[in-house]
Write a protein that holds these residues in place. Sequence first.
Motif, mmCIF file in Angstrom:
data_model
loop_
_atom_site.group_PDB
_atom_site.id
_atom_site.type_symbol
_atom_site.label_atom_id
_atom_site.label_comp_id
_atom_site.label_asym_id
_atom_site.label_seq_id
_atom_site.Cartn_x
_atom_site.Cartn_y
_atom_site.Cartn_z
ATOM 1 N N GLN A 359 0.837 -1.208 0.000
ATOM 2 C CA GLN A 359 0.000 0.000 0.000
ATOM 3 C C GLN A 359 0.868 1.253 0.000
ATOM 4 O O GLN A 359 0.577 2.226 -0.716
ATOM 5 C CB GLN A 359 -0.917 0.002 1.221
ATOM 6 C CG GLN A 359 -1.870 1.198 1.275
ATOM 7 C CD GLN A 359 -2.828 1.114 2.455
ATOM 8 O OE1 GLN A 359 -2.590 0.381 3.409
ATOM 9 N NE2 GLN A 359 -3.922 1.854 2.385
ATOM 10 N N TYR A 360 1.949 1.232 0.767
ATOM 11 C CA TYR A 360 2.853 2.394 0.827
ATOM 12 C C TYR A 360 3.473 2.658 -0.551
ATOM 13 O O TYR A 360 3.522 3.810 -1.013
ATOM 14 C CB TYR A 360 3.947 2.150 1.860
ATOM 15 C CG TYR A 360 4.971 3.261 1.907
ATOM 16 C CD1 TYR A 360 4.731 4.425 2.633
ATOM 17 C CD2 TYR A 360 6.177 3.153 1.211
ATOM 18 C CE1 TYR A 360 5.664 5.452 2.668
ATOM 19 C CE2 TYR A 360 7.112 4.177 1.235
ATOM 20 C CZ TYR A 360 6.854 5.328 1.967
ATOM 21 O OH TYR A 360 7.770 6.348 1.984
ATOM 22 N N VAL A 361 3.935 1.603 -1.204
ATOM 23 C CA VAL A 361 4.545 1.768 -2.527
ATOM 24 C C VAL A 361 3.536 2.344 -3.504
ATOM 25 O O VAL A 361 3.825 3.309 -4.238
ATOM 26 C CB VAL A 361 5.098 0.426 -3.046
ATOM 27 C CG1 VAL A 361 5.504 0.550 -4.525
ATOM 28 C CG2 VAL A 361 6.290 -0.027 -2.218
ATOM 29 N N LEU A 362 2.339 1.776 -3.522
ATOM 30 C CA LEU A 362 1.344 2.181 -4.516
ATOM 31 C C LEU A 362 0.767 3.568 -4.243
ATOM 32 O O LEU A 362 0.633 4.381 -5.163
ATOM 33 C CB LEU A 362 0.216 1.154 -4.565
ATOM 34 C CG LEU A 362 0.603 -0.244 -5.069
ATOM 35 C CD1 LEU A 362 -0.581 -1.199 -4.947
ATOM 36 C CD2 LEU A 362 1.098 -0.190 -6.503
ATOM 37 N N GLU A 363 0.450 3.851 -2.990
ATOM 38 C CA GLU A 363 -0.241 5.105 -2.687
ATOM 39 C C GLU A 363 0.717 6.253 -2.388
ATOM 40 O O GLU A 363 0.530 7.372 -2.883
ATOM 41 C CB GLU A 363 -1.196 4.885 -1.511
ATOM 42 C CG GLU A 363 -2.307 3.894 -1.813
ATOM 43 C CD GLU A 363 -3.288 3.722 -0.656
ATOM 44 O OE1 GLU A 363 -3.253 4.546 0.280
ATOM 45 O OE2 GLU A 363 -4.082 2.764 -0.688
ATOM 46 N N THR A 364 1.748 5.997 -1.581
ATOM 47 C CA THR A 364 2.654 7.080 -1.187
ATOM 48 C C THR A 364 3.731 7.340 -2.228
ATOM 49 O O THR A 364 4.003 8.479 -2.601
ATOM 50 C CB THR A 364 3.310 6.751 0.171
ATOM 51 O OG1 THR A 364 2.288 6.526 1.142
ATOM 52 C CG2 THR A 364 4.202 7.899 0.623
ATOM 53 N N VAL A 365 4.352 6.269 -2.715
ATOM 54 C CA VAL A 365 5.457 6.430 -3.667
ATOM 55 C C VAL A 365 4.932 6.707 -5.080
ATOM 56 O O VAL A 365 5.421 7.612 -5.758
ATOM 57 C CB VAL A 365 6.365 5.184 -3.670
ATOM 58 C CG1 VAL A 365 7.486 5.351 -4.702
ATOM 59 C CG2 VAL A 365 6.944 4.932 -2.289
ATOM 60 N N LEU A 366 3.922 5.952 -5.504
ATOM 61 C CA LEU A 366 3.441 6.051 -6.885
ATOM 62 C C LEU A 366 2.165 6.870 -7.022
ATOM 63 O O LEU A 366 1.685 7.084 -8.134
ATOM 64 C CB LEU A 366 3.232 4.654 -7.466
ATOM 65 C CG LEU A 366 4.527 3.832 -7.620
ATOM 66 C CD1 LEU A 366 4.222 2.411 -8.014
ATOM 67 C CD2 LEU A 366 5.446 4.480 -8.647
ATOM 68 N N GLY A 367 1.612 7.336 -5.911
ATOM 69 C CA GLY A 367 0.538 8.318 -5.961
ATOM 70 C C GLY A 367 -0.824 7.818 -6.374
ATOM 71 O O GLY A 367 -1.683 8.620 -6.773
ATOM 72 N N ILE A 368 -1.073 6.492 -6.318
ATOM 73 C CA ILE A 368 -2.416 5.990 -6.601
ATOM 74 C C ILE A 368 -3.357 6.526 -5.526
ATOM 75 O O ILE A 368 -3.067 6.420 -4.328
ATOM 76 C CB ILE A 368 -2.429 4.451 -6.611
ATOM 77 C CG1 ILE A 368 -1.445 3.910 -7.663
ATOM 78 C CG2 ILE A 368 -3.829 3.924 -6.866
ATOM 79 C CD1 ILE A 368 -1.755 4.314 -9.071
#
Length: 472
Positions: A359-368
């Motif tokens: 979730q951190y990668v997708l939402e925080t890093v990649l902005g989903i």
Amino acid sequence: MSAWLSRKVSSLNLQELNEFDGSQEQKQALKELGKEFEITTEKLRSIVKQFTFEMQKGLERHGAKVAMIPSFVTGKPTGMESGTYLAIDLGGTNLRVCKVDLLGNGKVEIQQQKYIVPEAMKTGEMRQLCDFIADSVDMFLTEIDTDSYSEALQLGFTFSFPVNLRTINRGNLMQWTKGYCCTGAIGKDPGLMLQDSFRRKNMKVNVAAIVNDTVGTLMAHAYRDPTTFMGIIFGTGTNAAYFEKMDNITKWEDDITSEEMVVNMEWGAFDEERRVLPMTIYDNRLDRESINPGTHIYEKMISGMYLGEIVRNMTLGLVDRQLLFDGKSSPEMNKKWSFETSHMSAIEIDTSSDLADTQYVLETVLGIPSTTLMDREMVKTLCRLVGIRAARLSAAGVAAVMTHCNLLPQDACTAAVDGSVFEFYPHFSHNMMKALKELFGEEVEQKIKFSQSHDGSGLGAAVIAMQVSKGN
């Protein structure tokens, strides 16, 4: 997290995909992707067969896709050699400068410093890149105080790009890989150009050898372990080198007394004709949008520079079908190369019940904007499909060398491996060995050992510089 996803973290098969808990459309999409990315044992065998055929072509004639370049490195180190040598390693991201003290008994002392290669240097003029290298070496030598050396320091230049060698320290660059595209370089001699930069800066450094990183990895490990037969890089890019019998290098025209020579395979270019590699639309898109479309297809399917981009293409394909992230992407996810292979690693090792790291990668890093647990499970599945395929295709290259050299009936041997994908990507070595067992049987695990060779290419370049300076 669904039970099926956590059951066997190092494998994934189509039956398991049938048990995915998503909608019928999501389940069908994953099954289709699973079939596209599956490398069956039968497919492995066909790839190995084609690989050995292309190896043979490369040994017989110049200009083959799998170039099988003679390295001019003919002797195995004994481990008893001694002396002080320099080595530089120009890879995908960093320039590493080393002072290597060979102490004998397989022991070494290494002082080293890494310098980040500016992106502009990778696409600018070759002379500027060589000047940057010379400046970096000069800074390093100043820091470690080499005033006590009255004679020129012998340097091994690990240059991780295809070079057609004419001698151990002279050759012509055949093509760029790994994101480099410097002008004024193709067909030119990188060793001579670097030596010119040293000369213009009045530096007492002699380029004694041009070394491919796989050759360096092989020789570095051979200094410590005489059973080493192969050096492999699974990192930003991929390549391999191994000891070949001189009688098999039929394109070799010069006299030589040695019975064997290290061959730099340049295996990243395997199957550019696309006869056996199972290219998907996601691979085709990556290749089309790369700086070297149509070349190094094998490398693009298994290397750290590219794996994340394949996953990004797959992810966007599911977004476009309204099967992921509620059909919403983000500016960052839409950016080419934004989904790094390190993101894949973080997602693959995420075993938390809510896949919080994913979730951190997708939402925080990649902005989903937002993701559901089902979204995160689907992305993890994509990562596993791409990662397992990469490991199995990598094993095919190793199996081709083992087959060509008829290694199974011989004593146990060691493959020295360097690179971030092999070291850090979850279950990569396990999945490689699993594929080799399918090809050769369970006993193969007793016949070949993969040994991590940290930064081996620098030490190996110094070992080869030592051999050159002593006339070995």
